[in-house]
Enzyme design. Structure first.
Site, short mmCIF file in Angstrom:
data_model
loop_
_atom_site.label_atom_id
_atom_site.label_comp_id
_atom_site.label_asym_id
_atom_site.label_seq_id
_atom_site.Cartn_x
_atom_site.Cartn_y
_atom_site.Cartn_z
N ASP A 40 -55.93 138.98 46.26
CA ASP A 40 -56.74 139.57 47.33
C ASP A 40 -55.96 139.50 48.63
O ASP A 40 -55.23 138.55 48.88
CB ASP A 40 -58.12 138.91 47.44
CG ASP A 40 -58.07 137.43 47.76
OD1 ASP A 40 -58.02 137.07 48.95
OD2 ASP A 40 -58.10 136.61 46.82
N GLU A 132 -68.45 131.86 53.73
CA GLU A 132 -67.73 130.59 53.90
C GLU A 132 -68.16 129.79 55.12
O GLU A 132 -67.80 128.62 55.24
CB GLU A 132 -66.23 130.85 54.02
CG GLU A 132 -65.61 131.60 52.86
CD GLU A 132 -64.12 131.80 53.06
OE1 GLU A 132 -63.38 130.81 53.05
OE2 GLU A 132 -63.71 132.96 53.25
#
Length: 355
Positions: A40, A132
């Site tokens: 990613d 996150e």
């Protein structure tokens, strides 16, 4: 997800410490043939021009790529369209992710991701919520925020999203909720054994196993991922069967990959208690930064890495962003590792530094 390469920030050290096994050279050269590896990326891998040679990435045994698309309510990553099209043209399976800013409206953010996702024909992987940071929300508020975001993205794209997170965040900030277990789980855990699932999930669908990998065709360190299934299962997953995963990661929870744990990963897999206590001691004025460096070296970090970890914590103390409450939770018992601690400190930087 790799977003920042900061001097005096902890991932200067993590690029060394986390990279040992997985980032050294062609890390997937010895992977079993039925493993499905992926990367990613974001604009942090965009070094100008054709900064990623996607055919080389594909030929280096990486079959899928997630590209950062959006963040917050109105930001679109500068490299998204270029990277997504390049990866598609190379024959890779491609998806897009959104870095969540929970302090802002979830529906508007979901629509931001959906616009970017729908603008690129040929995306075959589902959209992703990268969750996150809490930005001051309680676990109940975060759960409501997440529910609203995921629902809107699915409505706008027609694809059921993937949820990306890391262990400490889900157990503590999300109160280990099991509400979202019917969404695929993409879990970050920088270690040499596959992580167990969190919340109500019975499996990890994608494992982000390093954020400092070295891959042919990419000039910078990059996140490395392993899909939990063989190539046939991956094809079914792409076709919409999001329950197709399982069977690759489960045996790896009990044994290290590639025959052993390198010194660098052994450092990260230790209990974080003593290092967290040293950082908290510095925050209270009892210890000096040099003593935190000494504590990090005791864990096995070299002098440069130890300095970077201590300096990251020192800067966070000075600007008031050190996650003191989280460190107090993390240091109790042996549940969390040094790797979890480094991810926590890095996310404290991300939460306050923006895109």
């Amino acid at each position: 997800m790799t977003r920042f390469m900061r001097p005096a920030a902890l991932l200067t050290s993590a690029a060394i410490a986390l990279g040992g096994i997985f980032a050294a050279g062609n890390v997937n050269a010895d992977s079993p043939a039925d493993w499905v590896n992926g990367v990613d990326v974001s604009h942090h891998q965009d070094t100008g021009g054709d900064s990623i040679a996607w055919h080389e990435v594909r030929d280096d045994n990486h079959k899928f790529a997630f590209i950062k698309a959006t963040e917050g309510q109105d930001y679109t990553d500068d490299a998204f369209a270029k990277f997504a099209q390049g990866a598609i043209d190379s024959g890779m399976a491609v998806g897009a992710y959104h870095y969540a800013r929970p302090a802002k409206d979830p529906v508007t953010q979901a629509q931001n991701l959906a616009r970017a996702y729908n603008s690129v024909p040929g995306l075959t992987l589902p959209p992703v919520l990268d969750l996150e940071v809490d930005e001051g929300l309680s676990a109940e508020q975060l759960t409501e925020w997440t529910r609203a975001f995921l629902t809107e993205v699915e409505n706008q794209t027609g694809r059921r999203p993937i949820l990306y997170t890391y262990r400490y965040f889900w157990l503590e900030q999300m109160n280990n909720t099991g509400e979202f277990a019917d969404y695929p789980l993409w879990l970050a855990a920088y270690q040499n054994t596959a992580p167990a699932p969190v919340g109500g999930w019975d499996k990890v669908d994608i494992w982000q196993r390093s954020e400092s990998g070295r891959v042919a065709g990419i000039n910078t360190p990059v996140d490395l991922n392993l899909f939990n299934g063989n190539h046939g299962q991956f094809a079914r997953f792409l076709a919409g069967d999001l329950n197709a995963t399982g069977g690759i990661l489960e045996p790896l929870q009990d044994q290290p990959i590639e025959g052993g744990i390198s010194d660098s990963l052994r450092v990260l897999e230790q209990s974080n208690t003593a290092l967290a206590a040293a950082i908290l001691g510095m925050a209270s004025g009892v210890l000096a930064p040099e003593q935190v460096e000494n504590a990090a070296q005791t864990f096995g970090f070299d002098a440069g890495d130890a300095h970077n970890i201590a300096d990251t914590a020192r800067l966070q103390v000075e600007n008031g962003t050190l996650p003191i409450d989280d460190l107090n939770k993390m240091m109790v018992g042996d549940e969390y590792s040094v790797g979890d601690l480094l991810i926590l400190l890095d996310n404290a930087n991300k939460q306050n530094e923006g895109k």
